[in-house]
Enzyme design. Structure first.
Site, PDB file in Angstrom:
ATOM      1  N   HIS A 287      43.560  40.810  29.349  1.00 29.06           N
ATOM      2  CA  HIS A 287      42.803  40.933  28.114  1.00 29.06           C
ATOM      3  C   HIS A 287      41.348  41.218  28.417  1.00 29.06           C
ATOM      4  O   HIS A 287      40.469  40.966  27.603  1.00 29.06           O
ATOM      5  CB  HIS A 287      42.957  39.682  27.253  1.00 29.06           C
ATOM      6  CG  HIS A 287      44.372  39.202  27.206  1.00 29.06           C
ATOM      7  ND1 HIS A 287      44.835  38.221  28.013  1.00 29.06           N
ATOM      8  CD2 HIS A 287      45.411  39.645  26.482  1.00 29.06           C
ATOM      9  CE1 HIS A 287      46.123  38.057  27.802  1.00 29.06           C
ATOM     10  NE2 HIS A 287      46.505  38.910  26.874  1.00 29.06           N
TER      11      HIS A 287
HETATM   12  S1  FES Z   1      41.991  37.885  30.116  1.00 32.57           S
HETATM   13 FE1  FES Z   1      43.750  37.049  29.182  1.00 32.57          FE
HETATM   14  S2  FES Z   1      44.758  36.244  30.898  1.00 32.57           S
HETATM   15 FE2  FES Z   1      42.990  37.024  31.766  1.00 32.57          FE
END
Ligand code: FES
Ligand code: HEM
Lengths: 188, 430
Positions: A153
């Protein structure tokens, strides 16, 4: 609960406000309730990590082959562990940041062992939802802040593996570890 | 439970009379999906999707039970037993592809079923319980599909399990113990795989049970219909059998043609190639995505990138994702308009289609990498999703001027035919 009226209810209640039948009723249901809770405990607890999972020993890591600027990926408690030797430039960059501006304020000193500031030992588990961030392997994307980058993410960590951008709330966790010699550590 | 003019079950054969006295099961079936169940005469094809969802569940159970005969729920062998099922077991490839694509088709059908309910206002009184039980089924389906996807123990299985159980880790204080408890370890492993298999086997049967409650609750007021006007008399209904068994049978045929077309000609189209790589706890795939049917929710999860007051972004994302579904439980009380069908609600209809586009865009963003512009688009569209239910719907209910409703189902049907034939309406059947 069905309550049965007796013409001689007075004698059943023994003259007090609580009837004997009500008392037996509440006592029996409470007893069964406690029993149900006691049975539920092992049913729930069996899902916790079993002894063999918990018995995972600590991990020893040899540092001698890790050059400044390099990192290795190994495992600790079946999760990835990053062991990195920082370059002086990376140390300087980490020290340049005012910790009070960080989401999870910590200095590089606080994240390393006294006098061995170049050895950055962290879990390779993104504090967002647990992916393995990139950046420990040769040529991997290290993100905007030159440390680690989580592809899941988009969390970016800096050269001290502190969270700088993206959804992760915390810096990469530094596990408990100690130096057993100048070139070896024991994690856990 | 039914309309007074429903036909009565009268077994003629002595054997059936004997069975009916001892166990009136054929009577139950007759009254539920036979000639004894009167149904509005004007249902359109959107009313096929409930039956299609049932068909999809049966496909999952049959192919799943068969695959379980060849599957080894152990992290050392799970991946290879699935490959053996594909390569060595007779017709194993067919079972697996049918099961994997069957899950996708199950969700396609259920999403259309839900959209039908949203558009035609099926969630409104007196069918709130039908709607609520439907949402319970939807949650159970998501849990089942999530755990099923872990079973082949590929890269996406493993990392999907890690990310989704990581959601619980976002809960303050108790989060991490809960995550460890769910997984039976500090990361997905053999213990997790085993329990997921056990529950993945169990939940479809729980779903079957809740479906029975769903239909029971439905049969108390009976089905709604495209006009949203309630049944008023025998002229408004036809018996379920043969009218809707035939219409549903046609729908099942179309469904199976589409399903088998994907199954035989593009069986991996909906899957992810990384799941043909065995799980590796040390290497995250460059781009973790859940199965397509979770994308809109995944986009909402990822839309939160900054802390808000003292709530960390991670927790906000998790709360928003769960809220996006839990919100639907309150829908019958958020939309206070007395008119059910979107046909007669001009303002509602526009916003309904905007909502559909919103969800499709969220779905697209959920499948895309966590980069700009997708994150920003997810934020805007996630915000709109909540606004639709919490602000727009209650406001529409207050300000909209609905179109005039037909006097009865029969009147609307006859008016339609009169228009189509260009002649005056026939005398309403009385
Ligand atoms: S940014 Fe969501 S798990 Fe690493
Ligand atoms: C609600 C119904 C069901 C849904 C939505 C569902 C969904 C899924 C999904 C998405 C997968 C992963 C497919 C893949 O990637 O290959 C899967 C795998 C599996 N399911 Fe199900 N399933 C359902 C019912 C069942 C039932 C009733 C059983 C039998 C006990 C079962 C047994 C299995 C097995 C053994 C696997 C692993 C093999 C494989 O991955 O192909 N499933 N399921």
């Amino acid at each position: 609960m069905a309550s049965v009226e007796h013409s001689d209810g007075q004698s059943l209640s023994g003259g007090e406000g609580v009837r004997r039948r009500d008392f037996i009723n509440i006592a029996a249901v409470s007893f069964a309730g406690v029993g149900a809770v006691v049975v539920a405990l092992p049913l729930i607890d069996q899902m916790n990590p079993s002894a063999d999972v918990l018995a995972l020993a600590s991990t020893e890591v040899d540092l001698s082959a890790i050059q400044p600027g390099q990192a290795i990926k190994t495992t600790f408690r079946s999760q990835p562990l990053f062991v990195r030797q920082l370059t002086p430039a990376e140390i300087a960059e980490a020290d340049k940041v005012d910790p009070s501006t960080l989401r999870d304020p910590q200095t590089l000193e606080e994240r390393t062992v006294d006098g061995k500031k170049q050895w950055l030992i962290t879990m390779g588990v993104c504090t967002h939802l647990g992916c393995v961030p990139l950046g420990a392997g040769e040529g991997e994307n290290r993100g905007e802040f030159g440390g680690y980058f989580c592809p899941c993410h988009g969390s970016s960590y800096d050269t001290a593996a502190r969270i700088r951008k993206g959804p992760a709330p915390k810096n990469l966790e530094v596990p408990k570890f100690s130096f057993t010699s100048d070139t070896a550590i024991l994690v856990g | 439970m039914s309309f007074p003019w429903a036909e009565h079950y009268t077994p003629k054969h002595p054997l059936m009379q004997w069975v009916d006295e001892k166990l009136p099961l054929p009577r139950l079936v007759y009254n539920a999906i036979g000639a004894g169940y009167p149904v509005p005469r004007n249902l359109n094809y959107f009313w096929n999707f409930g039956v299609l969802a049932g068909v999809a569940l049966v496909i999952q159970i049959v192919t799943g039970v068969i695959m379980a005969m060849h599957y080894g729920a152990n992290d050392l062998v799970a991946f290879s037993t699935v490959e053996q099922t594909m390569r060595d077991v007779n017709a194993g490839w067919l079972m697996r592809y049918a099961h994997a694509n069957g899950a996708s088709f199950f969700f396609i059908v259920v999403y259309l079923h839900i959209f039908r309910g949203l558009y035609f206002g099926s969630y409104k009184a007196p069918r709130e319980m039908v709607w609520l039980l439907g949402l319970v089924i939807f949650l159970l389906m998501m849990a089942t599909a999530f755990m099923g996807y872990v079973l082949p123990w590929g890269q996406m299985s493993y990392w999907g399990a890690k990310v989704i159980t990581g959601l619980f880790g976002a809960i303050p204080v108790v989060g991490e113990p809960i995550q460890t408890w769910l997984l039976g370890g500090f990361a997905p492993g053999n213990a997790s795989l085993n329990r997921f298999f056990s529950l993945h086997f169990l939940l479809p049967f729980v779903i079957a049970g809740v479906i029975i409650l769903h239909i029971w609750a439905l049969h108390i007021p009976g089905s709604s219909n495209p006009t949203g006007v309630e049944v008023q008399g025998p002229q408004d209904t036809v018996p379920f059998h043969p009218y809707y068994t035939a219409k549903d049978g046609f729908g099942v045929g179309v469904f199976l043609i589409l399903f088998t077309a994907v199954l035989f000609f593009a069986p991996n189209y909906l899957g992810h190639p990384d799941n043909y790589i065995e799980a590796n706890p040390l290497s995250t795939p460059a781009h973790i995505v859940p199965e397509w049917y979770f994308w809109p929710f995944y986009a909402i999860l990822r839309a939160f990138t900054v802390d808000f007051f003292f709530v960390p972004a991670k927790l906000l994302g998790v709360l928003a994702m769960f809220a996006s579904i839990l919100l639907l439980f309150f829908l019958p009380w958020l939309d206070t308009s007395p008119v059910r069908s979107g046909h007669y609600r001009p303002m509602f209809r526009k916003f309904f289609w905007i909502l559909i586009i919103d969800v499709l865009v969220l779905g697209y963003c959920g499948g895309a990498p966590a980069e700009e512009p997708y994150v920003m688009i997810s934020q805007l569209f996630a915000g709109y999703y909540f606004a639709h239910f919490l602000i727009i719907l209650p406001l529409i209910a207050r300000f909209e001027k609905p179109l005039p409703l037909p006097g009865s189902i029969t009147e609307s049907v006859l008016a339609k035919y009169a228009k189509a034939d260009g002649e005056t309406a026939a005398v309403p059947a009385e």
